[in-house]
Design a protein around this motif. Sequence first.
Motif, PDB file in Angstrom:
ATOM      1  N   TRP A 128      -3.240   4.064 -12.183  1.00 26.96           N
ATOM      2  CA  TRP A 128      -2.501   2.919 -11.656  1.00 26.96           C
ATOM      3  C   TRP A 128      -2.042   3.190 -10.220  1.00 26.96           C
ATOM      4  O   TRP A 128      -2.141   2.323  -9.355  1.00 26.96           O
ATOM      5  N   GLN A 132      -3.551   1.356  -6.493  1.00 21.83           N
ATOM      6  CA  GLN A 132      -2.696   0.547  -5.621  1.00 21.83           C
ATOM      7  C   GLN A 132      -3.240   0.575  -4.200  1.00 21.83           C
ATOM      8  O   GLN A 132      -3.760   1.581  -3.723  1.00 21.83           O
ATOM      9  N   THR A 134      -2.914   1.218  -0.661  1.00 20.12           N
ATOM     10  CA  THR A 134      -1.994   1.980   0.160  1.00 20.12           C
ATOM     11  C   THR A 134      -2.132   1.628   1.642  1.00 20.12           C
ATOM     12  O   THR A 134      -1.463   2.208   2.481  1.00 20.12           O
TER      13      THR A 134
END
Length: 137
Positions: A128, A132, A134
């Motif tokens: 997870w 994401q 970034t």
Amino acid sequence: MSYQQPYQPDPYNPPPAGYGPPADYGAPVDYGTPGYPPAPGYGPPPYPYAPTPQNNTMALVSMICSLAGIFTGVTAVVGIILGHIALNQIKNTGEEGRGMAVAGLVIGYILVVVAILVFIFYLVIFVWVVSQDTSTY
């Protein structure tokens, strides 16, 4: 062959005080050999009570390894393996310690399942976090 009548006390000529009829007249008595211990099977038993069966050592080690697995995380698998071996030995030899072997198995399996669930949880969190975006930071 003559017939021997059983012992009957004589009412007119009683035996002296302290003497009575023989316990089992004519029964063979084994006095053993003088100066030697009695033959096997004769004499008092070696124990005043029956000895209790011993605990299976592997069952005890299984429980200890599984409990140590709470702190180390590695020895739970050893506890599971030794628990299965101990149950097999107990079945074959009749020793005591079945409860300890089962406790080692249950604790070991619970710890392995918890370790797998923790690993899956951390894997999901890692996936997870990596997924994401970034680039916005």
